[in-house]
Motif scaffolding. Structure first.
Motif, short mmCIF file in Angstrom:
data_model
loop_
_atom_site.label_atom_id
_atom_site.label_comp_id
_atom_site.label_asym_id
_atom_site.label_seq_id
_atom_site.Cartn_x
_atom_site.Cartn_y
_atom_site.Cartn_z
N GLY A 1 0.81 -1.23 0.00
CA GLY A 1 0.00 0.00 0.00
C GLY A 1 0.83 1.26 0.00
O GLY A 1 0.41 2.31 -0.48
N ILE B 1 -4.75 -2.11 -6.89
CA ILE B 1 -4.68 -3.13 -5.83
C ILE B 1 -5.36 -4.43 -6.26
O ILE B 1 -4.86 -5.51 -5.97
CB ILE B 1 -5.30 -2.60 -4.51
N GLY C 1 -1.94 6.05 -4.49
CA GLY C 1 -3.14 6.27 -3.71
C GLY C 1 -2.94 6.32 -2.22
O GLY C 1 -1.83 6.16 -1.72
N THR D 1 2.34 1.60 -3.82
CA THR D 1 1.42 1.68 -4.96
C THR D 1 0.69 3.02 -4.86
O THR D 1 0.64 3.61 -3.79
CB THR D 1 0.40 0.52 -4.94
N ASN E 1 -5.86 1.66 -0.08
CA ASN E 1 -5.18 0.50 -0.63
C ASN E 1 -5.35 -0.72 0.28
O ASN E 1 -5.60 -1.83 -0.18
CB ASN E 1 -3.69 0.80 -0.81
N SER F 1 -6.60 3.45 -7.05
CA SER F 1 -6.19 2.53 -5.99
C SER F 1 -6.87 1.20 -6.14
O SER F 1 -6.24 0.14 -6.08
CB SER F 1 -6.56 3.08 -4.61
N VAL G 1 -10.14 7.43 -5.33
CA VAL G 1 -9.93 6.03 -4.93
C VAL G 1 -9.96 5.05 -6.10
O VAL G 1 -9.50 3.91 -5.97
CB VAL G 1 -10.95 5.57 -3.85
N THR H 1 -8.99 -2.00 0.16
CA THR H 1 -9.26 -2.75 -1.07
C THR H 1 -8.69 -4.17 -0.96
O THR H 1 -9.35 -5.15 -1.31
CB THR H 1 -8.64 -2.04 -2.29
N GLY I 1 -5.00 10.44 -7.46
CA GLY I 1 -4.97 9.09 -6.89
C GLY I 1 -3.97 8.19 -7.60
O GLY I 1 -3.41 7.27 -7.01
N THR J 1 -13.75 -0.31 0.20
CA THR J 1 -13.25 1.05 -0.04
C THR J 1 -14.36 2.08 0.08
O THR J 1 -14.19 3.13 0.72
CB THR J 1 -12.59 1.13 -1.43
#
Lengths: 186, 208
Positions: A58, B90, A63, A61, A68, B86, B83, A71, B14, A87
């Protein structure tokens, strides 16, 4: 998960993450102690080790770390829909609370009681994150080599101004290298 | 169409802000400058509110900026925009990890990754502790590789010294309560957060 039970599971996921959103004061790190309690201890949706993995990924990556991580946990529990629902859950309280405050109380952050309450909360968040780190240490530092990696990254994180990506990539390579050497020796 | 523009601006934020909520700040500043939706001062006020309300800072900031630009629909659109990258990234990472679950290399990588992740969280913890409990600041040198470890002492710090004494006292009490007092230590973290808020108000922790 099928049909009605799947819907119910997603609903539980949404509310659990919404609840955690309300209880997070600060950034993604402030959410860690809450995640340990709700996700690891209460629901059993992830292990302490998995939480550590999610935070590692997290942080490098794109965001917000809290999103993260949400998710990741949601995906593990309920697939793609789970990832999205978790999320949406974690952001839901923010949207409601900020919209109300921004619309009604423009000087919210200047109110004396808000400042004082928040100054107290900040102290608590320090202690809670410290406790969370101690808990993670027990699961992630399993021998001398992992202890060395921990201290190197800790010092690097405090004194070097570089992206966490480098620490994460470096540590992953170190893990592969160290384990390979171990196999060759054996 | 302001909603589309909001979504796109926050989608980019983001996607390119790596490292958490605070990493979005420069992007939000740039959005304010290019669109004129809010000034830098507005942004700093929004940051103050985002820090002192429930919810992850990054989300609160996105919501607040979106609200400032286009009301409640703006808040929703900006947050969803931020978001979305993300979620996509992810979900892909999770799928890839899942398919390499039994690969020894992945296993070995995580062996090294876990202590590093804990180290990074520990470093973030150290920074927060220094900021909240002391007047010592680790001065970051933007753009440089090295963060100078220069310690600046704020002579005008409340309580005069280097330590925030009331804060340290509360931290010590909380440390004992959360770790060593039977029955109390198992309580939900939010109980301690609530307690600390009350202590903060009663003892005027912010000095106002």
């Amino acid at each position: 998960m099928e049909g009605e039970s799947k819907f119910k599971s997603l609903w539980v996921l949404f509310w659990t993450f919404a609840k955690m959103g309300v209880m997070t004061f600060g950034g993604g790190m402030a959410m860690l102690p809450i995640l340990q309690r709700e996700v690891v201890d209460n629901k059993g949706w992830a292990t302490e080790e998995e939480l550590t993995d999610y935070y590692a990924i997290g942080q490098c990556t794109p965001g917000i770390i809290a999103v993260n991580t949400a998710t990741f946990i949601g995906q593990k529990y309920g697939g793609v829909a789970g990832g999205i629902v978790a999320t949406l859950g974690v952001v839901f309280p923010s949207v409601v609370i900020i919209s109300i405050l921004a619309g009604l109380i423009s000087n919210f952050a200047d109110l004396a009681w808000v400042k004082n309450a928040f100054a107290g909360i900040q102290v608590c968040v320090c202690v809670l994150i410290f406790n969370a780190v101690v808990k993670l240490l027990k699961k992630s530092v399993v021998d001398k080599r992992t202890a060395v990696i921990f201290f190197l990254v800790l010092a690097g994180g405090i004194f070097l101004k570089v992206s966490p990506v480098w620490f994460v990539v470096g540590a992953a390579l170190a893990g592969i290298l160290l384990k390979n050497l171990e196999v060759r020796k054996a | 169409m302001i909603y589309l523009q909001l979504f796109w601006e926050f989608f980019k934020t983001g996607l390119f802000a790596v490292g958490g909520g605070m990493a979005t700040l420069p992007f939000l500043q740039a959005i304010g400058e290019s669109t004129g939706w809010y000034t830098y001062t507005d942004l700093m006020n929004m940051l103050a509110v985002s820090e002192s309300t429930p919810g992850p800072i990054g989300i609160n900031m996105a919501t607040y900026v979106g609200f400032t630009a286009a009301g409640i629909p703006g808040a929703v659109v900006a947050t969803i925009g931020e978001v979305t990258p993300s979620i996509i990234v992810i979900l892909i990472v999770a799928a890839v990890l899942h398919s390499f679950r039994n690969n020894p290399y992945v296993d070995h990588a995580f062996y090294g990754l876990r202590p590093a992740s804990t180290g990074l969280i520990g470093a973030a913890c150290a920074a927060v502790v220094l900021e909240v409990l002391t007047s010592i600041q680790l001065v970051a040198q933007e753009g440089g590789i090295l963060k100078t470890a220069a310690l600046t002492l704020d002579a005008a710090a409340p309580l005069g010294g280097v330590l925030n004494l009331r804060g340290v006292a509360l931290a010590a009490v909380l440390l004992v309560l959360t770790n060593w007092v039977p029955k109390v230590k198992g309580l939900h973290p939010i109980v301690f957060i609530g307690l600390s808020a009350v202590v903060g108000v009663v003892f005027g922790f912010a000095g106002v």
